[in-house]
Design a protein around this motif. Structure first.
Motif, PDB file in Angstrom:
ATOM      1  N   GLU A  77     -10.433 -47.343 -19.986  1.00 58.82           N
ATOM      2  CA  GLU A  77     -11.232 -48.209 -20.831  1.00 58.82           C
ATOM      3  C   GLU A  77     -12.192 -49.105 -20.037  1.00 58.82           C
ATOM      4  OE1 GLU A  77      -8.123 -50.085 -22.982  1.00 58.82           O
ATOM      5  OE2 GLU A  77      -7.715 -51.610 -21.450  1.00 58.82           O
ATOM      6  N   ARG A  78     -12.070 -49.136 -18.738  1.00 58.46           N
ATOM      7  CA  ARG A  78     -12.969 -49.934 -17.902  1.00 58.46           C
ATOM      8  C   ARG A  78     -14.078 -49.101 -17.271  1.00 58.46           C
ATOM      9  NH1 ARG A  78      -8.572 -52.496 -18.803  1.00 58.46           N
ATOM     10  NH2 ARG A  78      -8.597 -54.794 -18.834  1.00 58.46           N
ATOM     11  N   LEU A  79     -14.048 -47.786 -17.453  1.00 61.82           N
ATOM     12  CA  LEU A  79     -15.085 -46.917 -16.919  1.00 61.82           C
ATOM     13  C   LEU A  79     -16.329 -46.943 -17.805  1.00 61.82           C
ATOM     14  CD1 LEU A  79     -12.926 -43.788 -15.975  1.00 61.82           C
ATOM     15  CD2 LEU A  79     -13.802 -45.558 -14.432  1.00 61.82           C
ATOM     16  N   GLY A 133      -8.462 -50.145  -4.670  1.00 63.98           N
ATOM     17  CA  GLY A 133      -8.552 -49.757  -6.069  1.00 63.98           C
ATOM     18  C   GLY A 133      -9.728 -50.383  -6.797  1.00 63.98           C
ATOM     19  N   ARG A 134      -9.934 -49.903  -8.013  1.00 63.97           N
ATOM     20  CA  ARG A 134     -10.998 -50.434  -8.850  1.00 63.97           C
ATOM     21  C   ARG A 134     -10.411 -51.475  -9.815  1.00 63.97           C
ATOM     22  NH1 ARG A 134     -12.210 -48.126  -5.015  1.00 63.97           N
ATOM     23  NH2 ARG A 134     -10.558 -46.677  -5.487  1.00 63.97           N
ATOM     24  N   PHE A 135     -11.259 -52.350 -10.308  1.00 65.34           N
ATOM     25  CA  PHE A 135     -10.929 -53.300 -11.370  1.00 65.34           C
ATOM     26  C   PHE A 135      -9.798 -54.254 -10.959  1.00 65.34           C
ATOM     27  CE2 PHE A 135     -11.684 -49.029 -13.424  1.00 65.34           C
ATOM     28  CZ  PHE A 135     -13.059 -49.181 -13.480  1.00 65.34           C
ATOM     29  N   GLY A 159     -17.944 -42.064 -17.131  1.00 64.41           N
ATOM     30  CA  GLY A 159     -16.710 -41.974 -16.352  1.00 64.41           C
ATOM     31  C   GLY A 159     -16.870 -42.539 -14.962  1.00 64.41           C
ATOM     32  N   GLY A 160     -17.738 -43.518 -14.794  1.00 67.55           N
ATOM     33  CA  GLY A 160     -18.011 -44.091 -13.483  1.00 67.55           C
ATOM     34  C   GLY A 160     -17.533 -45.516 -13.351  1.00 67.55           C
ATOM     35  N   ASP A 161     -17.593 -46.019 -12.122  1.00 72.20           N
ATOM     36  CA  ASP A 161     -17.220 -47.385 -11.811  1.00 72.20           C
ATOM     37  C   ASP A 161     -18.419 -48.293 -12.072  1.00 72.20           C
ATOM     38  OD1 ASP A 161     -16.456 -49.799 -10.740  1.00 72.20           O
ATOM     39  OD2 ASP A 161     -16.087 -49.050  -8.715  1.00 72.20           O
ATOM     40  N   THR A 189     -17.150 -41.050  -7.760  1.00 76.86           N
ATOM     41  CA  THR A 189     -16.325 -40.547  -6.660  1.00 76.86           C
ATOM     42  C   THR A 189     -14.931 -41.165  -6.664  1.00 76.86           C
ATOM     43  OG1 THR A 189     -18.274 -40.177  -5.274  1.00 76.86           O
ATOM     44  CG2 THR A 189     -16.136 -40.328  -4.160  1.00 76.86           C
ATOM     45  N   TRP A 190     -14.882 -42.487  -6.636  1.00 70.25           N
ATOM     46  CA  TRP A 190     -13.579 -43.131  -6.545  1.00 70.25           C
ATOM     47  C   TRP A 190     -12.817 -43.144  -7.862  1.00 70.25           C
ATOM     48  CZ3 TRP A 190     -11.272 -43.286  -2.186  1.00 70.25           C
ATOM     49  CH2 TRP A 190     -12.047 -43.258  -1.018  1.00 70.25           C
TER      50      TRP A 190
END
Length: 396
Positions: A249-251, A194-196, A255-257, A276-277
């Motif tokens: 709110e972290r993008l 996952g992200r973040f 809308g990206g990582d 992508t992710w």
């Protein structure tokens, strides 16, 4: 409930056959229970149940009750181990068809003590993450006793990032949980977990499938069982909506990582980009919300409840509120427990059972506040819509 003795329902000698009717109708079962207790040296007491076809209730042992007040001991008891060598012990401790009195709530309290972080700012340990897998696997296919579902739902909410990424069993997964080091992003900012992610937090891998073993954790099936309890559904619904706002709110404004770094060796037309992710993760979250609404509808379709309006009212009473994404990019990386404990931003807007409306209200406000380009916002909105509908209609 008296811990030392069985809880007995009042049974009278009437036309149903008298006080010992169940034992006369089920002589073999009663004999087997008695023999098992004698052979095992067990002192647990069994009480009479009120239903004609309901087996006698079982008291929860005092040793199990004590775990609810001792998180460290509870974690040790429900940790199946890296090789799942203790899985049978976990399943035996948790699975009870008809616990006496408050037994179901006691079992739920043990689950929470073993798996949940002690506070919203505390990361899960590896043993807690393994215990979460052990609980999900032990309860796979089980019909939970009444009163246990909310606690199990709170456990899943505490691992909302891990639960949301579950797709299917994966025989290439390395184990029931991974350490914080193993889950950390690589030099390109990518991790399969996952992200973040919060630094220092272990993660449950619900996709792990034990080779030639009985332990399988299937959050989708477990959520279907939990959804029969309106409080449990509300807990899960709150967690997924909180995670949705947390994620958005972290993008970046595209809308990206923000942690993504392109791999210079990846030159194909299918090369990974910063979106992508995030697109995949938003799909997973939206599909989970659709799944919850699917399970709610199935209660009426399959006859589990004959009053869906009353069920919906109960869900509304347990919902905490609405979660909105911050108008500016957030850079903090809190543990998963903090996501589920996120403060609400107000009452639920509109019909809470319209999951699509709940998602779009939050997304549209985020896209407007952050100035997301119209084309990118439209693409993201479509991804969320498609995933929600897929979750709502896809039967398992």
């Amino acid at each position: 409930m008296n811990d030392g003795g069985a809880t007995q329902d009042a049974v009278t000698d009437d036309e149903q056959g008298g006080r010992w009717a169940w034992f006369r109708r089920h002589r073999l079962t009663a004999s087997a229970i008695a023999l098992a207790l004698v052979a095992g040296g067990t002192t647990a007491t069994i009480g009479l149940a009120s239903g004609e076809d309901t087996p006698p209730c079982r008291n929860i042992p005092a040793s199990t009750r004590a775990l609810a007040a001792d998180p460290a001991a509870a974690t040790r008891a429900l940790d199946p181990g890296d090789d799942l060598s203790r899985f049978d012990a976990v399943r035996d401790l948790l699975r009870h068809d008809n616990p006496c009195g408050d037994g179901a709530k006691v079992l739920g309290a043990v689950v929470e003590a073993a798996t949940r972080a002690p506070g919203p700012r505390t990361a899960h340990t590896l043993a807690q993450a393994r215990a979460a897998f052990g609980v999900a696997a032990a309860l796979d296919g089980a019909e939970l006793p009444e009163g246990m579902a909310p606690a199990v739902a709170r456990m899943l909410a505490d691992y909302v990032v891990d639960e949301a990424r579950y797709l299917m069993h994966d025989d290439e997964s390395g184990g029931p949980a991974v350490s914080a080091e193993a889950a950390a992003p690589d030099r390109f900012g990518w991790t399969p977990y996952g992200r973040f992610l919060a630094p220092g937090e272990a993660h449950t891998d619900f996709e792990y499938e034990q080779p030639y073993g009985p332990a399988e954790a299937d959050p989708e099936q477990l959520v279907a069982e939990l959804a029969e309890d309106p409080e449990a559904l509300a807990i899960l619904y709150d967690a997924e909506r909180a995670y949705f706002a947390h994620y958005l709110e972290r993008l970046t404004t595209q809308g990206g990582d923000p942690a993504f770094r392109p791999d210079p060796k990846e030159k194909s037309d299918y090369a990974t980009t910063s979106t992508t992710w995030p697109d995949n993760d938003l799909e997973d979250i939206a599909e989970r919300v659709g799944n919850l609404m699917k399970h709610r509808a199935a209660l009426a379709r399959e006859g589990t409840t004959d009053d869906l309006a009353a069920y919906d009212d109960a869900v509304r009473r347990h919902l905490r509120g609405t979660y909105r994404a911050a108008p500016r990019q957030v850079t903090t990386r809190p543990p998963m427990a903090a996501i589920a404990a996120r403060p609400v931003d107000g009452p639920v807007d509109g019909d809470p059972m319209d999951g699509r409306h709940q998602l779009f209200t939050v997304f549209d406000a985020w896209a407007r506040d952050r100035g997301v380009p119209a084309g990118r916002a439209a693409a993201m909105r479509q991804i969320i819509d498609d995933a929600y509908v897929r979750g709502l209609w896809l039967r398992f």
